[in-house]
Design a protein around this motif. Sequence first.
Motif, mmCIF file in Angstrom:
data_model
loop_
_atom_site.group_PDB
_atom_site.id
_atom_site.type_symbol
_atom_site.label_atom_id
_atom_site.label_comp_id
_atom_site.label_asym_id
_atom_site.label_seq_id
_atom_site.Cartn_x
_atom_site.Cartn_y
_atom_site.Cartn_z
ATOM 1 N N ARG A 239 0.842 -1.202 0.000
ATOM 2 C CA ARG A 239 0.000 0.000 0.000
ATOM 3 C C ARG A 239 0.882 1.259 0.000
ATOM 4 N N PRO A 240 0.345 2.365 -0.531
ATOM 5 C CA PRO A 240 1.083 3.626 -0.496
ATOM 6 C C PRO A 240 0.929 4.309 0.856
ATOM 7 N N VAL A 241 1.897 5.133 1.212
ATOM 8 C CA VAL A 241 1.882 5.869 2.470
ATOM 9 C C VAL A 241 1.442 7.301 2.203
ATOM 10 N N ALA A 242 0.620 7.843 3.092
ATOM 11 C CA ALA A 242 0.279 9.263 3.026
ATOM 12 C C ALA A 242 1.520 10.082 3.384
ATOM 13 N N LEU A 243 1.753 11.181 2.662
ATOM 14 C CA LEU A 243 2.951 11.995 2.857
ATOM 15 C C LEU A 243 2.580 13.439 3.148
ATOM 16 N N SER A 244 3.454 14.119 3.900
ATOM 17 C CA SER A 244 3.234 15.530 4.216
ATOM 18 C C SER A 244 4.508 16.316 3.959
ATOM 19 N N ASP A 245 4.327 17.579 3.652
ATOM 20 C CA ASP A 245 5.462 18.488 3.440
ATOM 21 C C ASP A 245 5.274 19.722 4.311
ATOM 22 N N GLY A 246 5.064 19.474 5.597
ATOM 23 C CA GLY A 246 4.818 20.564 6.525
ATOM 24 C C GLY A 246 3.348 20.839 6.739
ATOM 25 N N GLY A 247 2.482 20.239 5.908
ATOM 26 C CA GLY A 247 1.040 20.349 6.083
ATOM 27 C C GLY A 247 0.484 19.006 6.500
ATOM 28 N N ARG A 248 -0.774 18.755 6.128
ATOM 29 C CA ARG A 248 -1.383 17.489 6.500
ATOM 30 C C ARG A 248 -0.871 16.369 5.594
ATOM 31 N N ALA A 249 -0.899 15.145 6.114
ATOM 32 C CA ALA A 249 -0.478 13.990 5.319
ATOM 33 C C ALA A 249 -1.564 13.651 4.296
ATOM 34 N N ILE A 250 -1.163 13.437 3.055
ATOM 35 C CA ILE A 250 -2.100 13.204 1.953
ATOM 36 C C ILE A 250 -1.701 11.930 1.224
ATOM 37 N N ALA A 251 -2.651 11.036 1.036
ATOM 38 C CA ALA A 251 -2.408 9.798 0.290
ATOM 39 C C ALA A 251 -2.498 10.075 -1.206
ATOM 40 N N PRO A 252 -1.808 9.287 -2.026
ATOM 41 C CA PRO A 252 -1.825 9.520 -3.479
ATOM 42 C C PRO A 252 -3.078 8.992 -4.163
ATOM 43 N N THR A 253 -4.237 9.523 -3.753
ATOM 44 C CA THR A 253 -5.485 9.174 -4.421
ATOM 45 C C THR A 253 -5.548 9.864 -5.777
ATOM 46 N N GLN A 254 -6.503 9.454 -6.584
ATOM 47 C CA GLN A 254 -6.664 10.068 -7.906
ATOM 48 C C GLN A 254 -6.869 11.574 -7.790
ATOM 49 N N VAL A 255 -7.751 12.000 -6.895
ATOM 50 C CA VAL A 255 -8.033 13.429 -6.749
ATOM 51 C C VAL A 255 -6.822 14.176 -6.216
ATOM 52 N N ALA A 256 -6.132 13.605 -5.221
ATOM 53 C CA ALA A 256 -4.977 14.284 -4.626
ATOM 54 C C ALA A 256 -3.837 14.437 -5.622
ATOM 55 N N VAL A 257 -3.670 13.466 -6.498
ATOM 56 C CA VAL A 257 -2.624 13.558 -7.520
ATOM 57 C C VAL A 257 -3.033 14.552 -8.597
ATOM 58 N N MET A 258 -4.273 14.444 -9.094
ATOM 59 C CA MET A 258 -4.719 15.325 -10.166
ATOM 60 C C MET A 258 -4.775 16.784 -9.722
ATOM 61 N N SER A 259 -5.061 17.017 -8.439
ATOM 62 C CA SER A 259 -5.100 18.382 -7.927
ATOM 63 C C SER A 259 -3.722 18.873 -7.503
ATOM 64 N N GLU A 260 -2.750 17.991 -7.549
ATOM 65 C CA GLU A 260 -1.376 18.275 -7.129
ATOM 66 C C GLU A 260 -1.277 18.633 -5.651
ATOM 67 N N ASP A 261 -2.246 18.185 -4.869
ATOM 68 C CA ASP A 261 -2.167 18.359 -3.423
ATOM 69 C C ASP A 261 -1.196 17.351 -2.807
ATOM 70 N N TYR A 262 -1.101 16.165 -3.391
ATOM 71 C CA TYR A 262 -0.143 15.152 -2.943
ATOM 72 C C TYR A 262 1.265 15.672 -3.210
ATOM 73 N N PRO A 263 2.154 15.657 -2.212
ATOM 74 C CA PRO A 263 3.432 16.380 -2.341
ATOM 75 C C PRO A 263 4.438 15.803 -3.328
ATOM 76 N N LEU A 264 4.336 14.523 -3.689
ATOM 77 C CA LEU A 264 5.288 13.967 -4.647
ATOM 78 C C LEU A 264 4.659 13.795 -6.026
ATOM 79 N N THR A 265 3.854 14.780 -6.403
ATOM 80 C CA THR A 265 3.326 14.887 -7.766
ATOM 81 C C THR A 265 4.117 15.967 -8.483
ATOM 82 N N ARG A 266 4.365 15.787 -9.768
ATOM 83 C CA ARG A 266 5.015 16.867 -10.525
ATOM 84 C C ARG A 266 4.394 16.972 -11.911
#
Length: 446
Positions: A239-266
């Motif tokens: 399973r993937p781990v939720a990640l944070s970059d000083g904010g809340r931890a966010i899992a790499p869901t479809q919405v989080a990736v597409m919105s670029e809220d997930y921190p390891l999206t580019r």
Amino acid sequence: MLRAIGFALVSLCLLAATPAHAQDDSVERVRIRGSQTLASGLVPAVASSWLRDIGYGDLRVVRKGAALTEIHAVRDDVPLIVEIGASSSAQGFTDLVDGNTQVAMMTRRPSPAELDAGWQLGDLASQDQEFVLALDGVAVVVNQRNPIAGLSLAQLQRIFAGQVRDWREVGGVAGALKLHMAQRPGAAQDLMGERVMRGVRWAPAQKHGDVRGLLAAVGADERAIGFVDLQQVLPAGVRPVALSDGGRAIAPTQVAVMSEDYPLTRRLYLYGSQMMGALARSFALYAMTLPGQHAVERAGYRAVTLRPGRALATQAGPVDYRQLVRDAVRIPLSLRFNFAGNNDSGVAASVYDSRSVRDIERLAALMRQPGLSDRSLIVIGFADVGAGSPAAAMMMSNDRADLVAHELMALGLRVVHARGMGALLPLMRSAGDARYRNERVEIWLR
């Protein structure tokens, strides 16, 4: 006489040797150079789709070595060659500045130093010159039985630098932490190096010849951790781990990736000068269309398209926020603003960044589809804590929400709520490009 015959023979030899080269030079070319990540499969796939859709046939892919791919095509008996040269984002931008390419492929935005060097290219943050082709990213993966809830990027750096040896040091259950990596560096390791390691040396890890082997090893060991491309399908037991970059931890869901809220999206970018040729511009604009984005998906990347999912209970955020979006569906985008680009007058070409300009157009097209035309939208703005005070952050977030709401209503869309949430729910601590990441607008469908 002999000298004249000799000159004649030399001239005939030159003429015999010239036609192939001369014919090659006479063929029109679209030159695209830069990032290996984009050049390896993504851009050739989109370029081939573009050529077919604008009427070219007889497509042939010719490999001119490891670093150059040519796509040969013909339309109305007129040949065209698309050159796709693989190097790096930095070299692609240099080639654009030097006039050696019409389109630069980059996995990042140009740095301030690069923008200074390329001042003559125009406003490289405008939607006319910056094209977000696709998204990619990294999923950090653990065994399904590992209870770790989330990790920060700072903790990830310490883990892959070998400074964390036991899971309990990062909030997990006691046990020796085991690192797994791919044998050959690729896009995932490049992104981890850029966003996480930041020049820190990698610790020794168990290396795997392919991603399948890495995932199998993680699935067999509760203490294992590794990382893979976001496009990779995860097997049972991983399973993937939720990640944070000083904010809340966010899992790499479809919405989080597409919105670029997930921190390891580019973002994966194409750049062109303000004077780019007609065919080069045609290719870049085609890549922004639905057929172009379908080609992106076929190549195995995340297309920048809008598909609302289903309503999910929202646990994060203040009560007002959760009540506002209850029973609503998040549109997979976060509208962000233009803090980088300027034109000759020193004024940003658009208040929005280049992706957001197009996302607003995509949203309008989405809402015209059957079954959605009678639905309404909720607009929620956020600001960065660096606004100066909670009151200033709230005012800024309300202004951003109102700005977007008025633009959507001008396009004929129905907006039932426009609210600011100040500096709540930050994605990043207030440093570096935090303002760009945190100052955003969410759109929800109701």
